[in-house]
Design an enzyme around this catalytic site. Structure first.
Site, mmCIF file in Angstrom:
data_model
loop_
_atom_site.group_PDB
_atom_site.id
_atom_site.type_symbol
_atom_site.label_atom_id
_atom_site.label_comp_id
_atom_site.label_asym_id
_atom_site.label_seq_id
_atom_site.Cartn_x
_atom_site.Cartn_y
_atom_site.Cartn_z
ATOM 1 N N HIS A 69 123.674 15.022 2.696
ATOM 2 C CA HIS A 69 123.011 16.291 2.963
ATOM 3 C C HIS A 69 122.083 16.639 1.801
ATOM 4 C CE1 HIS A 69 126.695 16.235 5.333
ATOM 5 N NE2 HIS A 69 126.188 17.172 6.118
ATOM 6 N N GLU A 106 146.089 35.639 8.846
ATOM 7 C CA GLU A 106 146.807 34.405 8.558
ATOM 8 C C GLU A 106 145.917 33.337 7.933
ATOM 9 O OE1 GLU A 106 148.981 36.319 12.056
ATOM 10 O OE2 GLU A 106 146.888 35.902 11.508
ATOM 11 N N HIS A 161 119.104 18.999 6.801
ATOM 12 C CA HIS A 161 120.475 19.409 6.525
ATOM 13 C C HIS A 161 121.394 18.216 6.298
ATOM 14 C CE1 HIS A 161 124.266 21.633 6.778
ATOM 15 N NE2 HIS A 161 124.674 20.651 7.560
ATOM 16 N N HIS A 189 154.891 33.990 21.767
ATOM 17 C CA HIS A 189 155.444 33.996 20.416
ATOM 18 C C HIS A 189 156.495 32.908 20.201
ATOM 19 C CE1 HIS A 189 153.281 37.705 20.210
ATOM 20 N NE2 HIS A 189 153.808 38.073 19.041
#
Length: 691
Positions: free
Chosen positions: A33, A432, A268, A494
């Site tokens: 890159h 999280e 890129h 869950h």
């Protein structure tokens, strides 16, 4: 090439040296890159030459500034900086960019390249790691600094791209950093407005500055990424603000100087091409030949970092020597935690639990163990994703980590207090992914053993960070509670099914699922004793009996990953029951019933496949004798992988569908996790084998 004399021309020479080291390495590898190094080289050079406190000859110096290239695809920018500044990274390794066995892999990897702080490449992760590093710096400064002795006083700089700021983990982490007022965190944003596929106008048009201001960040804009004076002024302003982390938006041009590819996504992720490299060098006034040119004047300027860094580290060591004389116990503890060692006899703080038929959830037991350890090991720092009442991971008496935007006097006053950066309980909020990324950054910083906590099903939300922790060999503990259908009424959203198999599939990650309170104690011991590896502690919501260790084997076998919990009575075992976690007591009870029927049964507890697999073959065969092929594994999760222990002749009582909403004991019964069904499956297995 004539030798420049003015400061401006020397700066330009250094910047172009960095640019074309990257361009030549990418072109030679025919992979990489080049766009980011061409555009971001000015700000990187300025940061490293005038601001970054580091010592290339002492890359592990504790009070160095941290630099993270979150935009890890631009790795040659970082490798160029490391080589030029004098780190142990040779020009030959630069020329071996992206080749087998080189120190210059495609994306930066901690432990492979000297001076690389964290493993980056998955966008947004480095940004989240930087937040964790800033948390660690603030916590250690508050705990150990004393008037006149700033033994921890450094910044964390991160260079991020458009892609980094698009990722959700960066948004989570930025929100947390702003709330915590991490004023020594500074992000240089390479605002080139081009993504891998096209202009960011197609997908990323919000006001990034306004977004970060809303998070509580100081936002500074630099209109021209080649304007060193403006970048320097922005860095000065950022460093002066200890109340807010800073985002410096630096308007750059991807592939700067390339006549055919500047500001195009084509610059890129692909080499410029031989002809375009020539045109770019000519456009910027750089010699076309030789490749990998490093003018002596540029190298001398970069290598000033060696003398400056050595001087800075030497002064710090003098300060630390006086600190040791003034505060010997604190200095000793500081040196220990920064080196990663544990104090002698720390295991003595582990609790022992008496037999109890009713018992407790392993999440509760593990919480008791954590609190016992927290009184002995001040380096344990962590928290949950807004779930402390459910994960039982709050450490009593250790205080809450809150605002880091405090003066030195405030920090001193916060030691031992109920809030502030000296607190060890982190409140990550319902973030999280940021929790996992920050924990990795804390571990990479050093001086703390970080942990996070959430429900096992939400390990999916932070899984990328677990993988990177394992790849980078970071000592992080993630506590996952509510580990099966046994959690009950919250239902299948869950109730984890595939998650244990998913965790066990990650190389170098140690997964531990203890079966009772005493196994929890040794699971925590194993988690802390493991070196250079992350650990997942998997714990139950529902209560499980505390097994009678007077009648069964001691729980220290957890340290070996698996052990014989109950030996067969009346002869060699005809059947082996293998279980983990909350199903362990079912195996014990079923074995007792089968023994009464005259069937010799061995019960094996196997809380950690990884630790068990590391034991000598003799030990593994002693626990699971190859001659005994009638083996039944019992675990309330996916059976995937279990046949490595039960063999093709064995069987697994697991789950291959989603859960259901009902009281936990009802769900467990309906899915076959009862003593009756375990015993029935065992008899069936013996019959199939003619036993």
């Amino acid at each position: 090439m004539t030798s420049p004399t003015s400061q401006e021309s020397i700066d330009r020479l250094c910047i172009d040296t960095l640019r074309f080291l990257a361009v030549d390495a990418v072109q030679q590898a025919n992979s990489g890159h080049p766009g980011l190094p061409l555009g971001a080289a000015p700000m990187a050079y300025l940061l490293w030459s005038r601001y970054l406190k580091h010592n290339p000859a002492g890359p592990e110096w504790w009070d160095r500034d941290r630099f993270i290239l979150s935009a890890g695809h631009g790795s040659m920018l970082l490798y160029g900086l490391l080589h030029l500044a004098g780190y142990d990274l040779s020009l030959e390794e630069i020329k071996r960019f992206r080749q087998w066995g080189s120190q210059t892999p495609g994306h930066p990897e901690r432990g492979v390249t000297p001076g690389v702080e964290v493993t980056t490449g998955p966008l947004g992760q480095g940004f989240g790691n930087a937040v964790g590093m800033a948390i660690a710096e603030a916590h250690l400064a508050a705990r150990y600094n004393r008037p006149g002795f700033p033994v921890i006083d450094h910044y964390c700089y991160v260079l991020a791209s458009d892609g980094d700021l698009m990722e959700g983990v960066a948004s989570e982490a930025a929100s947390l950093a702003g709330h915590l007022k991490l004023g020594k965190l500074i992000c240089l944003y390479d605002d080139n407005r081009v993504s891998l596929a096209a202009s960011t106008d197609l997908c990323f048009t919000e006001d990034r500055g306004a977004r970060f201001r809303a998070y509580g960040w100081q936002v500074i804009e630099v209109a021209d990424g080649n304007d060193l004076d403006s970048i320097a002024a922005a860095l000065d302003t950022a460093r002066d603000d200890r109340e807010h982390p800073s985002l410096i938006l630096v308007r750059t041009h991807l592939g700067y100087g390339s006549p055919g590819k500047q500001d195009s996504f084509e610059a890129h992720g692909s080499p410029l091409g031989v002809e375009e490299v020539r045109r770019t060098k000519e456009a910027l006034g750089w010699p076309v030949e030789p490749n990998f040119l490093i003018p002596e004047l540029a190298l001398a300027r970069y290598r000033e970092a060696l003398a400056k860094g050595g001087d800075a580290q030497g002064k710090w060591e003098e300060t630390f020597s006086r600190y040791r004389d003034a505060h010997p116990e604190l200095a000793s503890e500081f040196a220990r935690v920064m080196s990663g060692g544990l104090p002698a006899g720390w295991e003595a703080s582990l609790p022992v639990f008496p037999p109890d038929g009713k018992g407790m959830a392993t999440r509760v037991a593990a919480g008791k163990v954590l609190n016992a350890l927290a009184g002995t090991l001040p380096e344990i720092v962590g928290g949950s994703a807004d779930l402390n009442p459910s994960t039982f991971t709050a450490m009593k008496g250790r205080g809450d980590f809150e605002s880091a935007g405090l003066t030195s006097a405030d920090r001193q006053g916060a030691v031992g207090g109920e809030w502030g950066p000296a607190g060890a309980n982190l409140h990550f909020g319902v973030r999280e992914h940021a929790m996992g990324a920050a924990a990795n950054g804390m571990a990479a910083h050093g001086g703390v053993i970080p942990f996070g906590a959430t429900f096992l099903t939400f390990s999916d939300y932070l899984r990328p960070t677990l993988r990177l922790a394992a790849l980078a060999r970071l000592k992080v503990v993630q506590v996952f509670t509510h580990d099966s259908i046994g959690l009950g009424e919250d239902g299948p959203t869950h109730q984890p099914i595939e998650h244990l198999a998913s965790l066990r599939a990650i190389p170098h990650l140690v997964t531990l699922r203890p079966g009772d309170a005493n196994e929890c104690a040794f699971a925590w011991q194993a988690a802390l004793a493991v070196k250079r590896r992350p650990v997942a502690l998997v714990l139950s919501r529902q209560g499980v009996p505390t097994l009678d260790r007077g009648k069964l084997a001691g729980a220290e076998g957890v340290l070996k990953g698996g052990y014989v919990l109950a030996e067969a009575q009346g002869g060699s075992p005809r059947l082996i029951l293998i279980a983990t976690g909350s199903e362990l007591h079912l195996a014990v009870a079923a074995a007792e019933r089968l023994q009464e029927e005259g069937i010799p049964v061995r019960v094996v507890s196997l809380p950690s496949w990884e630790l068990f697999d590391e034991q000598p073959r003799e030990y593994q065969d002693a626990v699971l004798p190859p001659a005994v092929t009638a083996r039944l594994a019992i675990e309330a999760g996916s059976p995937q992988g279990w046949h490595r222990y039960v063999g093709l002749a064995g069987a697994v009582l697991g789950i291959e569908r989603f859960g259901a909403s009902a009281p936990g004991e009802v769900v467990m019964r309906e899915y076959g996790f009862t003593v009756d069904n375990v015993a029935a499956r065992a008899r069936e297995l013996l019959q199939q084998q003619g036993g």
